[in-house]
Design a protein around this motif. Sequence first.
Motif: not given
Length: 104
Positions: A33-35, A40-44, A47-52
Motif C-alpha cells: 500500500f505504501w508503494g 499516486l503521489w508522484a503526479s508527473g 522517477q517517483s512513479k518508477a520507485s512507487g
Amino acid sequence: MTGPTLSSAVASFVSLVNVVTPLLGGIALLIFFWGIIRYLWASGDSQSKASGREVIVWGLVALFVIFSVWGILSLACWSFVGDARCYQQQNVQCTPDGQCYGPY
C-alpha cells in the motif's frame, strides 16, 4: 521416556510459522500500500512513479513468498503429522489417541 520426534518438531515449527506469518503478511501488505501511495503521489515525476511501482512489485513478491512458504509448511505438517496438531494456535484439541477436534 520418548524424546521429540520429527512429527512433533515439524508441528512445533509450523505452529511458530502460523503465528509469525500474519504479522509478516501485514507488513508486506503495508509495503504494498505504501508503494501505491507513492505511485499516486508522484503526479508527473516519472522517477517517483518508477520507485512507487518498484515498491508495489516487491510488496507483491513478499506477499507471494510469505504465503507460499506458509502453504508449503502446512502441507509438510499435514504430511508428517497427519492431523490438526499443526494448528495449535487455533485451539485445536487432540486426544492422546490422535483424534483432534477444533472450533467449527
